[in-house]
Design a protein around this motif. Structure first.
Motif, PDB file in Angstrom:
ATOM      1  N   GLU A 372      -5.949  -8.124 -21.700  1.00 18.99           N
ATOM      2  CA  GLU A 372      -6.382  -6.815 -21.144  1.00 18.99           C
ATOM      3  C   GLU A 372      -6.138  -6.766 -19.643  1.00 18.99           C
ATOM      4  O   GLU A 372      -5.787  -5.720 -19.090  1.00 18.99           O
ATOM      5  N   GLN A 373      -6.376  -7.907 -18.969  1.00 14.75           N
ATOM      6  CA  GLN A 373      -6.153  -7.949 -17.521  1.00 14.75           C
ATOM      7  C   GLN A 373      -4.664  -7.816 -17.199  1.00 14.75           C
ATOM      8  O   GLN A 373      -4.286  -7.179 -16.221  1.00 14.75           O
ATOM      9  N   LEU A 374      -3.836  -8.415 -18.045  1.00 12.27           N
ATOM     10  CA  LEU A 374      -2.391  -8.305 -17.818  1.00 12.27           C
ATOM     11  C   LEU A 374      -1.942  -6.864 -18.022  1.00 12.27           C
ATOM     12  O   LEU A 374      -1.096  -6.347 -17.286  1.00 12.27           O
ATOM     13  N   LYS A 375      -2.549  -6.209 -19.028  1.00 19.69           N
ATOM     14  CA  LYS A 375      -2.195  -4.800 -19.274  1.00 19.69           C
ATOM     15  C   LYS A 375      -2.644  -3.934 -18.100  1.00 19.69           C
ATOM     16  O   LYS A 375      -1.942  -3.016 -17.684  1.00 19.69           O
ATOM     17  N   GLU A 376      -3.809  -4.248 -17.563  1.00 17.05           N
ATOM     18  CA  GLU A 376      -4.307  -3.529 -16.383  1.00 17.05           C
ATOM     19  C   GLU A 376      -3.346  -3.741 -15.195  1.00 17.05           C
ATOM     20  O   GLU A 376      -3.030  -2.806 -14.458  1.00 17.05           O
ATOM     21  N   ALA A 377      -2.885  -4.989 -15.047  1.00 20.14           N
ATOM     22  CA  ALA A 377      -1.934  -5.281 -13.968  1.00 20.14           C
ATOM     23  C   ALA A 377      -0.664  -4.448 -14.151  1.00 20.14           C
ATOM     24  O   ALA A 377      -0.144  -3.868 -13.181  1.00 20.14           O
ATOM     25  N   LEU A 378      -0.177  -4.371 -15.395  1.00 20.62           N
ATOM     26  CA  LEU A 378       1.043  -3.587 -15.676  1.00 20.62           C
ATOM     27  C   LEU A 378       0.839  -2.119 -15.312  1.00 20.62           C
ATOM     28  O   LEU A 378       1.708  -1.476 -14.729  1.00 20.62           O
ATOM     29  N   GLU A 379      -0.342  -1.608 -15.663  1.00 18.67           N
ATOM     30  CA  GLU A 379      -0.653  -0.200 -15.390  1.00 18.67           C
ATOM     31  C   GLU A 379      -0.641   0.057 -13.875  1.00 18.67           C
ATOM     32  O   GLU A 379      -0.061   1.026 -13.400  1.00 18.67           O
ATOM     33  N   ARG A 380      -1.280  -0.875 -13.149  1.00 18.56           N
ATOM     34  CA  ARG A 380      -1.330  -0.699 -11.687  1.00 18.56           C
ATOM     35  C   ARG A 380       0.074  -0.767 -11.091  1.00 18.56           C
ATOM     36  O   ARG A 380       0.400  -0.015 -10.177  1.00 18.56           O
ATOM     37  N   ILE A 381       0.897  -1.674 -11.615  1.00 19.51           N
ATOM     38  CA  ILE A 381       2.259  -1.816 -11.080  1.00 19.51           C
ATOM     39  C   ILE A 381       3.052  -0.542 -11.394  1.00 19.51           C
ATOM     40  O   ILE A 381       3.760  -0.005 -10.539  1.00 19.51           O
ATOM     41  N   LYS A 382       2.880  -0.059 -12.626  1.00 18.98           N
ATOM     42  CA  LYS A 382       3.587   1.161 -13.045  1.00 18.98           C
ATOM     43  C   LYS A 382       3.258   2.329 -12.105  1.00 18.98           C
ATOM     44  O   LYS A 382       4.130   3.127 -11.737  1.00 18.98           O
ATOM     45  N   ASN A 383       1.989   2.413 -11.690  1.00 19.73           N
ATOM     46  CA  ASN A 383       1.556   3.534 -10.849  1.00 19.73           C
ATOM     47  C   ASN A 383       1.973   3.407  -9.384  1.00 19.73           C
ATOM     48  O   ASN A 383       1.829   4.344  -8.623  1.00 19.73           O
ATOM     49  N   ASN A 384       2.422   2.219  -8.984  1.00 21.16           N
ATOM     50  CA  ASN A 384       2.703   2.014  -7.555  1.00 21.16           C
ATOM     51  C   ASN A 384       4.127   1.601  -7.215  1.00 21.16           C
ATOM     52  O   ASN A 384       4.480   1.565  -6.039  1.00 21.16           O
ATOM     53  N   PHE A 385       4.896   1.212  -8.223  1.00 19.55           N
ATOM     54  CA  PHE A 385       6.254   0.728  -7.942  1.00 19.55           C
ATOM     55  C   PHE A 385       7.275   1.444  -8.824  1.00 19.55           C
ATOM     56  O   PHE A 385       6.978   1.753  -9.972  1.00 19.55           O
ATOM     57  N   VAL A 386       8.436   1.647  -8.255  1.00 13.54           N
ATOM     58  CA  VAL A 386       9.565   2.119  -9.069  1.00 13.54           C
ATOM     59  C   VAL A 386      10.660   1.063  -8.933  1.00 13.54           C
ATOM     60  O   VAL A 386      11.093   0.737  -7.821  1.00 13.54           O
ATOM     61  N   PHE A 387      11.054   0.483 -10.048  1.00  7.48           N
ATOM     62  CA  PHE A 387      12.125  -0.536 -10.011  1.00  7.48           C
ATOM     63  C   PHE A 387      13.417   0.116 -10.492  1.00  7.48           C
ATOM     64  O   PHE A 387      13.395   0.922 -11.414  1.00  7.48           O
ATOM     65  N   ASN A 388      14.507  -0.253  -9.848  1.00  2.40           N
ATOM     66  CA  ASN A 388      15.768   0.284 -10.376  1.00  2.40           C
ATOM     67  C   ASN A 388      16.869  -0.766 -10.363  1.00  2.40           C
ATOM     68  O   ASN A 388      16.685  -1.846  -9.904  1.00  2.40           O
TER      69      ASN A 388
END
Ligand SMILES: Cc1ncc(COP(=O)(O)O)c(C=O)c1O
Length: 388
Positions: A372-388
């Motif tokens: 769950e913590q890893l999923k939370e980390a993914l969510e936070r990263i998704k909301n703050n970073f754009v990778f290309n």
């Protein structure tokens, strides 16, 4: 008071800097998701804890333990035979340590004189170079590069360095790069060590955290390995007993005897209650080991697949509790990226450069939080970073 010269060389400033930044982020009331430290978050299996409860009630368990209990030596030797097919004489080819770190930190004092050369992986788990510096030796870095599958290129070590080197550190499955080594690599190591009269110290702390059916091997499985080296193993990762402080050095009897001499001047051994817990761990049901690996594998998949879906791609490790992630495109410094990640998302990872120069360009992500913590980390990263 003037500190010794060696204090300047010890401990990467990056670890302390990350810690300060973590506290600053926490002061902003952001809950940090710590994927930095390599400390298992799980508890030992109930039968291990019960054995320690029983051991607590034995009056005789409160004296200085001094050495390892014979039953622990036997348990480790039996485990090595069963797991790796490696025979160890429990009397002189097993040494009990206060966590493998105890041996990793002290072995150089028995073999390195001031100015002696040791071959050390770069990047590497920090104690390998620290132990050499504490003994006033010289670190000769062996780069671990992606193009060599993160194995040191022994042929790239100049002949004069190889001849002068007294000790070589190796660690597979590896921290921080999460790479693994096969038999043919260890065979080359044995040849190299014999030719150049080098003591090989292999750290196999992560042998039981392996995925997709992969089974890491012991360095001691290779013929001749015991003549040139020792291996460090630990109950910390396999049985989630990191806080108990119990590990082992095994292999070459003469080398173990030297390490025991150093230790006999420094410590009084592992608390008997912990030793009984380790016996229970090594001799009891190994279902907890399988379950542990399954959980770490699932975490690995959640994290690596999740980051890939956001556009940040990295290889899936076959073993260890780490992901060694190339920093996303557009970044040139692992430190800058780790700081930005921490400050924007509260997700803490370690810049690869903290483990040595060749770690630049990567961050180490430890799989030490529940899904769950890893999923939370993914969510936070998704909301703050754009990778290309
Ligand atoms: C590669 C490696 N070896 C050894 C250790 C230390 O293990 P122990 O708890 O047995 O001292 C660690 C801990 O993180 C590690 O990553």
């Amino acid at each position: 008071m003037q500190k010794s010269q060696r204090m300047k060389e010890l401990s990467s400033a990056i670890f302390s800097e990350m810690n300060v930044r973590k506290q600053q982020v926490e002061a902003r009331n952001i809950k940090v998701i710590n994927l930095g430290i390599g400390s298992p978050d799980r508890s030992p299996a109930p039968h291990i804890i019960e054995a320690m409860h029983r051991a607590l009630d034995k009056a005789g368990n409160y004296t200085y333990p001094i050495t390892g209990k014979p039953e622990l030596h036997q348990a480790l030797a039996d485990w090595y035979l069963k797991r790796f097919g490696v025979y160890l004489d429990p009397r002189n080819e097993v040494l009990v340590l206060m966590g493998s770190q105890d041996g990793l930190g002290h072995i150089a004092l028995a073999y390195i004189d001031p100015g002696d050369i040791a071959l050390v992986p770069d990047p590497g788990y920090p104690i390998y170079s620290a132990s050499i510096l504490l003994a006033q030796g010289k670190v000769y870095p062996m780069p671990l590069l992606a193009e060599n599958k993160f194995l040191p290129d022994l042929s790239a070590i100049p002949a004069d360095v190889a001849q002068r080197a007294k000790l070589m550190w190796l660690n597979y499955p590896n921290n921080p790069v999460a790479a693994v080594a096969d038999r043919s690599f260890f065979e080359q190591v044995v040849d190299f060590a014999k030719k150049n009269n080098i003591l090989v110290c292999h750290d196999v702390a992560y042998s039981e955290l392996a995925y997709d059916g992969y089974k890491p091997i012991s360095f001691l499985e290779v013929p001749g390995a015991k003549e040139v080296g020792i291996e460090f193993y630990s109950v910390s990762k396999t049985y989630s007993m990191a806080g108990c402080r119990c590990g082992f050095a095994v292999g070459n009897a003469e080398v173990l005897s030297s390490l025991a001499t150093i230790k006999s001047n420094i410590d009084y051994g592992v608390f008997s209650v912990v030793q009984e817990g380790a016996v229970a761990a090594l001799t009891g049901s190994q279902d907890c080991v399988v379950e542990n690996a399954r959980i770490y594998q699932q975490r690995r998949d959640v994290l690596v697949d999740g980051l890939a879906s956001l556009g940040w791609k990295m290889p899936k490790p076959r073993a260890s509790m780490f992901v060694w992630a190339p920093i996303p495109k557009g970044y040139t410094s692992s430190y800058q990226f780790a700081i930005e990640l921490l400050e924007k998302t509260g997700v803490l990872v370690i810049p690869g450069v903290a483990f040595g120069e060749q770690g630049e360009g990567y961050v180490r992500i430890a799989l030490v939080q529940p899904e769950e913590q890893l999923k939370e980390a993914l969510e936070r990263i998704k909301n703050n970073f754009v990778f290309n």
